[in-house]
Design a protein around this motif. Structure first.
Motif, PDB file in Angstrom:
ATOM      1  N   ARG A  76      14.958  17.773 -26.136  1.00  0.00           N
ATOM      2  CA  ARG A  76      14.422  18.900 -25.012  1.00  0.00           C
ATOM      3  C   ARG A  76      12.895  18.731 -25.281  1.00  0.00           C
ATOM      4  O   ARG A  76      12.442  17.999 -26.001  1.00  0.00           O
ATOM      5  N   VAL A  77      12.279  19.448 -23.995  1.00  0.00           N
ATOM      6  CA  VAL A  77      10.774  19.327 -23.921  1.00  0.00           C
ATOM      7  C   VAL A  77      10.151  20.223 -25.047  1.00  0.00           C
ATOM      8  O   VAL A  77      10.797  21.570 -25.021  1.00  0.00           O
ATOM      9  N   VAL A  78       9.178  19.991 -25.612  1.00  0.00           N
ATOM     10  CA  VAL A  78       8.702  20.764 -26.595  1.00  0.00           C
ATOM     11  C   VAL A  78       7.119  20.788 -26.286  1.00  0.00           C
ATOM     12  O   VAL A  78       6.326  21.710 -27.121  1.00  0.00           O
ATOM     13  N   GLY A  79       6.605  20.224 -25.366  1.00  0.00           N
ATOM     14  CA  GLY A  79       5.056  20.356 -24.952  1.00  0.00           C
ATOM     15  C   GLY A  79       4.840  19.434 -23.946  1.00  0.00           C
ATOM     16  O   GLY A  79       5.560  18.427 -23.523  1.00  0.00           O
ATOM     17  N   GLN A  80       3.976  20.104 -22.822  1.00  0.00           N
ATOM     18  CA  GLN A  80       3.637  19.445 -21.705  1.00  0.00           C
ATOM     19  C   GLN A  80       2.199  19.426 -21.344  1.00  0.00           C
ATOM     20  O   GLN A  80       2.015  20.833 -21.201  1.00  0.00           O
ATOM     21  N   ASN A  81       1.514  18.679 -20.655  1.00  0.00           N
ATOM     22  CA  ASN A  81       0.151  19.013 -19.944  1.00  0.00           C
ATOM     23  C   ASN A  81       0.471  18.487 -18.686  1.00  0.00           C
ATOM     24  O   ASN A  81       0.467  17.064 -18.683  1.00  0.00           O
ATOM     25  N   THR A  82       0.448  18.982 -17.754  1.00  0.00           N
ATOM     26  CA  THR A  82       0.887  18.631 -16.291  1.00  0.00           C
ATOM     27  C   THR A  82      -0.171  17.628 -15.798  1.00  0.00           C
ATOM     28  O   THR A  82      -1.205  17.737 -15.834  1.00  0.00           O
ATOM     29  N   GLY A  83       0.757  16.695 -15.475  1.00  0.00           N
ATOM     30  CA  GLY A  83       0.082  15.243 -14.779  1.00  0.00           C
ATOM     31  C   GLY A  83      -0.438  14.582 -16.108  1.00  0.00           C
ATOM     32  O   GLY A  83      -0.797  13.251 -15.549  1.00  0.00           O
ATOM     33  N   LEU A  84      -0.516  14.717 -17.123  1.00  0.00           N
ATOM     34  CA  LEU A  84      -0.864  13.732 -18.182  1.00  0.00           C
ATOM     35  C   LEU A  84       0.241  13.512 -19.279  1.00  0.00           C
ATOM     36  O   LEU A  84       0.794  12.229 -19.189  1.00  0.00           O
TER      37      LEU A  84
ATOM     38  N   ALA B 298       6.561  10.767 -27.260  1.00  0.00           N
ATOM     39  CA  ALA B 298       5.540  11.095 -26.288  1.00  0.00           C
ATOM     40  C   ALA B 298       5.876  10.279 -24.994  1.00  0.00           C
ATOM     41  O   ALA B 298       6.330   9.350 -25.074  1.00  0.00           O
ATOM     42  N   VAL B 299       5.514  11.253 -23.645  1.00  0.00           N
ATOM     43  CA  VAL B 299       6.078  10.634 -22.528  1.00  0.00           C
ATOM     44  C   VAL B 299       4.796  10.908 -21.841  1.00  0.00           C
ATOM     45  O   VAL B 299       4.126  11.961 -21.563  1.00  0.00           O
TER      46      VAL B 299
ATOM     47  N   ALA C  97       3.950  19.776 -31.260  1.00  0.00           N
ATOM     48  CA  ALA C  97       4.619  19.843 -32.557  1.00  0.00           C
ATOM     49  C   ALA C  97       6.080  20.010 -32.557  1.00  0.00           C
ATOM     50  O   ALA C  97       6.459  20.731 -31.425  1.00  0.00           O
ATOM     51  N   ALA C  98       6.936  19.444 -33.137  1.00  0.00           N
ATOM     52  CA  ALA C  98       8.069  19.522 -33.450  1.00  0.00           C
ATOM     53  C   ALA C  98       8.691  20.578 -34.058  1.00  0.00           C
ATOM     54  O   ALA C  98       7.864  21.182 -35.023  1.00  0.00           O
ATOM     55  N   PRO C  99       9.779  21.413 -34.051  1.00  0.00           N
ATOM     56  CA  PRO C  99      10.401  22.269 -34.798  1.00  0.00           C
ATOM     57  C   PRO C  99      10.876  21.575 -36.067  1.00  0.00           C
ATOM     58  O   PRO C  99      11.020  20.557 -36.187  1.00  0.00           O
ATOM     59  N   PRO C 100      10.492  22.395 -37.325  1.00  0.00           N
ATOM     60  CA  PRO C 100      11.217  22.204 -38.411  1.00  0.00           C
ATOM     61  C   PRO C 100      12.499  22.049 -38.251  1.00  0.00           C
ATOM     62  O   PRO C 100      13.482  22.546 -37.601  1.00  0.00           O
ATOM     63  N   LEU C 101      13.259  20.822 -39.053  1.00  0.00           N
ATOM     64  CA  LEU C 101      14.699  20.463 -38.753  1.00  0.00           C
ATOM     65  C   LEU C 101      15.554  20.526 -39.815  1.00  0.00           C
ATOM     66  O   LEU C 101      16.827  20.987 -39.569  1.00  0.00           O
ATOM     67  N   TRP C 102      15.197  20.214 -41.070  1.00  0.00           N
ATOM     68  CA  TRP C 102      16.187  20.111 -42.361  1.00  0.00           C
ATOM     69  C   TRP C 102      16.333  21.390 -42.610  1.00  0.00           C
ATOM     70  O   TRP C 102      15.740  22.423 -42.637  1.00  0.00           O
ATOM     71  N   PRO C 103      17.798  21.603 -43.379  1.00  0.00           N
ATOM     72  CA  PRO C 103      18.097  22.946 -43.596  1.00  0.00           C
ATOM     73  C   PRO C 103      17.433  23.329 -45.066  1.00  0.00           C
ATOM     74  O   PRO C 103      17.134  24.614 -45.275  1.00  0.00           O
ATOM     75  N   GLU C 104      16.679  22.175 -45.721  1.00  0.00           N
ATOM     76  CA  GLU C 104      15.781  22.815 -47.017  1.00  0.00           C
ATOM     77  C   GLU C 104      14.534  23.265 -46.393  1.00  0.00           C
ATOM     78  O   GLU C 104      13.874  24.040 -47.481  1.00  0.00           O
ATOM     79  N   TRP C 105      14.224  23.193 -45.196  1.00  0.00           N
ATOM     80  CA  TRP C 105      12.835  23.797 -44.923  1.00  0.00           C
ATOM     81  C   TRP C 105      12.625  25.287 -45.235  1.00  0.00           C
ATOM     82  O   TRP C 105      11.365  25.749 -45.765  1.00  0.00           O
ATOM     83  N   ALA C 106      13.568  25.938 -44.910  1.00  0.00           N
ATOM     84  CA  ALA C 106      13.303  27.470 -45.160  1.00  0.00           C
ATOM     85  C   ALA C 106      13.252  27.881 -46.741  1.00  0.00           C
ATOM     86  O   ALA C 106      12.495  28.474 -47.191  1.00  0.00           O
ATOM     87  N   ASP C 107      13.950  26.768 -47.640  1.00  0.00           N
ATOM     88  CA  ASP C 107      13.697  27.058 -48.945  1.00  0.00           C
ATOM     89  C   ASP C 107      12.454  26.682 -49.409  1.00  0.00           C
ATOM     90  O   ASP C 107      11.777  27.370 -50.408  1.00  0.00           O
TER      91      ASP C 107
END
Length: 300
Positions: A91-99, A150-151, A282-292
């Motif tokens: 999924r898209v997590v950030g965009q600067n239109t045209g760049l 990055a795109v 920035a990407a979301p935290p992913l691993w299940p341990e992150w909350a701990d």
């Protein structure tokens, strides 16, 4: 850029292939083909570099896309596979239109489409996110690595991204869970020998450009039994760079069966943040341990 159908065999030039002649780089789209078949391909003008035909002596650059012109028999390229839909979790997590834009890629999803490799990839679904627009991946992640891709949303921005990498003006921040106790920051600067290697080798001498180095800083001791959570920063990467550098330093990434002692259910390497002058994501935290661990994004 010429329009090239999504079902044509294609391959993205990796960093270790930069500077090779086009006829040498044809293995990306004609894997296993002999010299005669490759010669026929470029003589017929069916090999395109970023959508345009080039002579065999053309020197390719990292990130360029090699394709076969529509109508080239798939068998000549070993078959490219039909592109699927958007892989689950991308999924898209950030965009600067045209760049620039950034996509999130889970582990287990291919970044790029490679001729002869079945299955969908992030590269193949760029048109689903930006229909009718220029969109090109300008970085890649290993199959088991999660995080940001990055795109570039214009040809000029794709070129600008490469220039910024060469100026160390692109900062890529990774989270890694590594074996052993890391108590102080350190830098891995050994050159990466990736030439024709599935498993790269870290050389004793430093990378001659000074760009492909990995800065490592401990974040959380004993994040898992016998393991440390570290922050890794790179500016211009090579294939498997972080994994190989950490292993060479005696701290392989947890779950890395290639450079570490054994493969696990996941590779604990996550491209968390991307910064350049025109863009940040920035990407979301992913691993299940992150909350701990109780860590916020500000730690990366």
């Amino acid at each position: 850029m010429n329009d090239v159908p999504d079902d044509t065999p294609r391959g993205v030039v990796p960093p270790e292939m930069e500077g090779r002649r086009l006829d040498q780089a044809l293995e990306l789209v004609l894997p296993g083909a002999g010299l005669r078949a490759r010669k026929r391909a470029w003589e017929a003008g069916v090999v395109l570099v970023d959508g345009f035909p080039r002579p065999k002596g053309y020197r390719v650059m990292a990130g360029q896309v090699l394709t076969l012109r529509a109508g080239e028999p798939a068998g000549a390229a070993g078959g490219g596979g039909e592109p699927g839909g958007v892989p689950e979790g991308v999924r898209v997590v950030g965009q600067n239109t045209g760049l620039m834009a950034a996509l999130f890629k889970p582990g287990g999803v291919h970044s790029e489409a490679i001729a002869g490799r079945p299955g969908s990839s992030v590269e193949q679904c760029l048109g689903a996110f930006w229909p009718g627009r220029f969109a090109r991946l300008v970085n890649r992640l290993d199959l088991p690595t999660s995080g940001l891709l990055a795109v570039a949303l214009s040809e000029a921005m794709a070129a600008r991204y490469r220039e910024l990498e060469d100026q160390a003006a692109v900062t890529k921040v990774y989270a890694a869970l590594v074996l052993g106790q890391v108590e102080t920051p350190f830098v891995c600067a050994g050159a990466i020998d990736a030439a024709r290697r599935r498993v790269v080798r870290v050389l004793d001498e430093a990378d001659p450009t000074g760009l492909r180095r990995t800065e490592v800083e401990p974040v959380l001791a004993q994040a898992a039994p016998g393991a440390t959570l570290v922050r890794c920063i790179i500016h211009k990467g090579a294939r498997h760079q972080i994994r190989a550098h950490l292993a060479a330093a005696g701290h392989p990434v947890l779950g890395d069966g290639v450079y570490g002692p054994q493969e696990g259910p996941r590779l604990y390497l996550h491209h968390f943040r991307l910064r350049l002058p025109e863009f940040e994501a920035a990407a979301p935290p992913l691993w299940p341990e992150w909350a701990d661990w109780g860590l916020g994004k500000d730690r990366f």
